[in-house]
Motif scaffolding. Structure first.
Motif, PDB file in Angstrom:
ATOM      1  N   PHE A 213       0.844  -1.196   0.000  1.00 50.74           N
ATOM      2  CA  PHE A 213       0.000   0.000   0.000  1.00 50.74           C
ATOM      3  C   PHE A 213       0.879   1.247   0.000  1.00 50.74           C
ATOM      4  CE2 PHE A 213      -2.762  -3.278   1.739  1.00 50.74           C
ATOM      5  CZ  PHE A 213      -3.922  -3.076   1.001  1.00 50.74           C
ATOM      6  N   SER A 214       1.956   1.175  -0.763  1.00 54.07           N
ATOM      7  CA  SER A 214       2.879   2.298  -0.931  1.00 54.07           C
ATOM      8  C   SER A 214       3.263   2.378  -2.400  1.00 54.07           C
ATOM      9  CB  SER A 214       4.129   2.107  -0.060  1.00 54.07           C
ATOM     10  OG  SER A 214       4.963   1.103  -0.618  1.00 54.07           O
ATOM     11  N   PRO A 215       3.896   3.469  -2.847  1.00 52.19           N
ATOM     12  CA  PRO A 215       4.265   3.595  -4.268  1.00 52.19           C
ATOM     13  C   PRO A 215       5.508   2.812  -4.665  1.00 52.19           C
ATOM     14  CG  PRO A 215       3.973   5.749  -3.203  1.00 52.19           C
ATOM     15  CD  PRO A 215       4.077   4.733  -2.127  1.00 52.19           C
ATOM     16  N   VAL A 216       5.906   1.819  -3.885  1.00 51.70           N
ATOM     17  CA  VAL A 216       7.061   1.012  -4.272  1.00 51.70           C
ATOM     18  C   VAL A 216       6.766   0.255  -5.562  1.00 51.70           C
ATOM     19  CG1 VAL A 216       8.525  -0.931  -3.612  1.00 51.70           C
ATOM     20  CG2 VAL A 216       7.899   0.787  -1.910  1.00 51.70           C
ATOM     21  N   LEU A 217       5.549  -0.233  -5.728  1.00 50.75           N
ATOM     22  CA  LEU A 217       5.184  -1.059  -6.876  1.00 50.75           C
ATOM     23  C   LEU A 217       4.493  -0.283  -7.994  1.00 50.75           C
ATOM     24  CD1 LEU A 217       3.871  -4.217  -4.997  1.00 50.75           C
ATOM     25  CD2 LEU A 217       6.175  -3.730  -5.812  1.00 50.75           C
ATOM     26  N   PHE A 218       3.900   0.861  -7.679  1.00 44.79           N
ATOM     27  CA  PHE A 218       3.229   1.661  -8.700  1.00 44.79           C
ATOM     28  C   PHE A 218       3.176   3.113  -8.234  1.00 44.79           C
ATOM     29  CE2 PHE A 218       0.272   0.352  -5.589  1.00 44.79           C
ATOM     30  CZ  PHE A 218       0.090  -1.016  -5.702  1.00 44.79           C
ATOM     31  N   GLN A 226      -5.278   5.787  -9.972  1.00 44.61           N
ATOM     32  CA  GLN A 226      -6.228   6.843 -10.288  1.00 44.61           C
ATOM     33  C   GLN A 226      -7.638   6.311 -10.514  1.00 44.61           C
ATOM     34  OE1 GLN A 226      -5.567  10.102 -10.136  1.00 44.61           O
ATOM     35  NE2 GLN A 226      -3.482   9.598  -9.493  1.00 44.61           N
ATOM     36  N   ASN A 227      -7.766   5.089 -11.001  1.00 44.65           N
ATOM     37  CA  ASN A 227      -9.088   4.526 -11.304  1.00 44.65           C
ATOM     38  C   ASN A 227      -9.733   3.829 -10.112  1.00 44.65           C
ATOM     39  OD1 ASN A 227      -8.791   5.410 -13.955  1.00 44.65           O
ATOM     40  ND2 ASN A 227      -7.896   3.454 -14.633  1.00 44.65           N
ATOM     41  N   ASN A 228      -9.050   3.796  -8.985  1.00 45.80           N
ATOM     42  CA  ASN A 228      -9.595   3.150  -7.793  1.00 45.80           C
ATOM     43  C   ASN A 228      -9.466   4.133  -6.627  1.00 45.80           C
ATOM     44  OD1 ASN A 228     -10.122   1.541  -5.489  1.00 45.80           O
ATOM     45  ND2 ASN A 228      -9.442  -0.303  -6.567  1.00 45.80           N
ATOM     46  N   GLU A 229     -10.544   4.846  -6.352  1.00 43.91           N
ATOM     47  CA  GLU A 229     -10.500   5.911  -5.352  1.00 43.91           C
ATOM     48  C   GLU A 229     -10.190   5.388  -3.950  1.00 43.91           C
ATOM     49  OE1 GLU A 229     -10.286   9.718  -4.192  1.00 43.91           O
ATOM     50  OE2 GLU A 229     -10.615   9.025  -6.253  1.00 43.91           O
ATOM     51  N   THR A 230     -10.744   4.232  -3.608  1.00 44.66           N
ATOM     52  CA  THR A 230     -10.496   3.659  -2.274  1.00 44.66           C
ATOM     53  C   THR A 230      -9.025   3.305  -2.106  1.00 44.66           C
ATOM     54  OG1 THR A 230     -12.740   2.743  -2.199  1.00 44.66           O
ATOM     55  CG2 THR A 230     -11.121   1.826  -0.673  1.00 44.66           C
ATOM     56  N   PHE A 231      -8.470   2.639  -3.111  1.00 46.68           N
ATOM     57  CA  PHE A 231      -7.060   2.249  -3.059  1.00 46.68           C
ATOM     58  C   PHE A 231      -6.160   3.479  -3.024  1.00 46.68           C
ATOM     59  CE2 PHE A 231      -3.165   0.578  -5.257  1.00 46.68           C
ATOM     60  CZ  PHE A 231      -2.753  -0.216  -4.207  1.00 46.68           C
ATOM     61  N   ARG A 232      -6.509   4.506  -3.785  1.00 50.32           N
ATOM     62  CA  ARG A 232      -5.717   5.741  -3.806  1.00 50.32           C
ATOM     63  C   ARG A 232      -5.736   6.413  -2.434  1.00 50.32           C
ATOM     64  NH1 ARG A 232      -6.249  11.262  -4.896  1.00 50.32           N
ATOM     65  NH2 ARG A 232      -4.441  12.125  -6.015  1.00 50.32           N
ATOM     66  N   LEU A 236      -2.515   7.236  -0.025  1.00 52.37           N
ATOM     67  CA  LEU A 236      -2.199   8.578   0.448  1.00 52.37           C
ATOM     68  C   LEU A 236      -2.115   8.642   1.975  1.00 52.37           C
ATOM     69  CD1 LEU A 236      -4.381  10.776  -1.951  1.00 52.37           C
ATOM     70  CD2 LEU A 236      -1.957  10.169  -2.139  1.00 52.37           C
ATOM     71  N   LEU A 237      -2.818   7.728   2.655  1.00 50.76           N
ATOM     72  CA  LEU A 237      -2.747   7.695   4.112  1.00 50.76           C
ATOM     73  C   LEU A 237      -1.448   7.090   4.616  1.00 50.76           C
ATOM     74  CD1 LEU A 237      -6.397   6.655   5.080  1.00 50.76           C
ATOM     75  CD2 LEU A 237      -5.316   8.895   5.369  1.00 50.76           C
ATOM     76  N   ASN A 238      -0.752   6.370   3.753  1.00 49.84           N
ATOM     77  CA  ASN A 238       0.550   5.801   4.113  1.00 49.84           C
ATOM     78  C   ASN A 238       1.577   6.939   4.153  1.00 49.84           C
ATOM     79  OD1 ASN A 238       3.022   4.489   4.311  1.00 49.84           O
ATOM     80  ND2 ASN A 238       2.470   2.874   2.868  1.00 49.84           N
ATOM     81  N   PRO A 239       2.155   7.246   5.305  1.00 50.20           N
ATOM     82  CA  PRO A 239       3.080   8.388   5.396  1.00 50.20           C
ATOM     83  C   PRO A 239       4.363   8.204   4.593  1.00 50.20           C
ATOM     84  CG  PRO A 239       3.093   7.109   7.431  1.00 50.20           C
ATOM     85  CD  PRO A 239       1.972   6.578   6.603  1.00 50.20           C
ATOM     86  N   MET A 240       4.661   6.961   4.169  1.00 51.34           N
ATOM     87  CA  MET A 240       5.853   6.738   3.354  1.00 51.34           C
ATOM     88  C   MET A 240       5.619   7.049   1.878  1.00 51.34           C
ATOM     89  SD  MET A 240       8.718   5.836   4.727  1.00 51.34           S
ATOM     90  CE  MET A 240       9.520   5.035   3.324  1.00 51.34           C
TER      91      MET A 240
END
Length: 293
Positions: A213-218, A226-232, A236-240
């Motif tokens: 749940f971080s931008p390490v993979l995407f 962008q197409n999944n508001e819940t996942f986004r 964004l809640l992940n401080p890393m």
């Protein structure tokens, strides 16, 4: 012996008192034990790959091999977007930052349990051990950063221009921010695990789950996000997230709309609060640690 008795008696070189306030950092005492901190850093650095065939080469090989696996699995097979970044550079930049944070968290979270025999024999500021972990991993981070620099140079030689931009100057600040976040999480978890050992078993699983749940993979601007508001929102809640994206944006120099300042502000505020709570709990637990474990 109280302060009045000490002042009326002899002049002692070192006076050890029970600390009354859990908020006291005792920075002067930490500075006085800086040689011990250096000794722990050297010990941890040498012991990491002691009795291995390749030794320190693992500092270079680990992120590269992981980046290659991610490129194959998530890039070629799953076809996840890297928003125009070369796959190896994209995954390598994320892995280096995340590994530093994750190692700081997992190793400091076991401070009391792995050093209980040492704590019961000799006095020194207990915070020295978590600080040594953060410092040792910082050295490894710098070494692995040279690996990323080598790949950037290679891509520039082959004709693909990868030019770091001015946001790369934020790298020292981002490194300190990751160190403080890992230290905050680690000291908080280590304080809880002295009484509830179950948390120690959940740390490795939790860190791995958090990575997904971080931008390490995407990246944050990828279609999958962008197409999944819940996942986004979760990302964004992940401080890393802001830290990794800012580091990647600065080092790889991709042109685009940089809108991470608000997220960085959230990461900074989160880290400050977390570090205060973690150090408070650490100072509170260390006074009765030997009676609990």
């Amino acid at each position: 012996m109280d302060s009045k008795q000490i002042s009326e008696g002899e002049n002692w070189d070192i006076v050890i008192r029970a600390e009354k306030s859990p908020f006291a950092l005792r920075l002067q005492e930490i500075w006085r034990y800086r040689d011990l901190l250096t000794l722990f850093v050297k010990r941890d650095f040498v012991a990491t790959y002691k009795q291995t065939v390749l030794g320190p080469l693992w500092f270079f090989l680990q992120p590269v091999l992981t980046a290659i696996v991610y490129s194959v699995v998530f890039g070629f097979i799953a076809r996840l977007s890297t928003s125009g970044y070369p796959r190896i550079l994209f995954y390598l930049s994320g892995i280096i930052g995340w590994s530093y944070f994750a190692d700081c968290l997992t190793k400091t979270s076991a401070t009391f349990l792995t050093n209980q025999n040492l704590f019961g024999k000799v006095y020194f500021p207990r915070i020295i051990l978590p600080l040594s972990v953060v410092t040792t991993n910082m050295i490894r981070f710098v070494i692995q950063l040279t690996v990323l620099a080598i790949f950037i140079v290679y891509y520039n030689i082959t004709g693909l221009k990868i030019i770091p931009n001015e946001y790369a100057l934020l790298l020292p600040f981002l490194l300190v921010l990751m160190a403080c976040m890992g230290l905050g999480f680690g000291t908080l978890i280590s304080s809880v695990t002295t009484k509830y050992r179950d948390f120690q078993f959940l740390v490795a699983f939790g860190v791995t789950l958090l990575m997904y749940f971080s931008p390490v993979l995407f990246p944050l601007d990828s279609p999958q996000v962008q197409n999944n508001e819940t996942f986004r929102t979760i990302l964004l809640l992940n401080p890393m997230s802001a830290i990794i994206e800012t580091m990647r944006f600065g080092l790889l120099g991709k042109e685009g709309n940089f809108e991470l300042w608000g997220l960085l502000g959230y990461s900074i505020a989160f880290t400050i609060v977390l570090l205060i709570i973690g150090l408070y709990m650490f100072n509170r637990v260390q006074r009765t640690f030997t009676d609990t474990v």
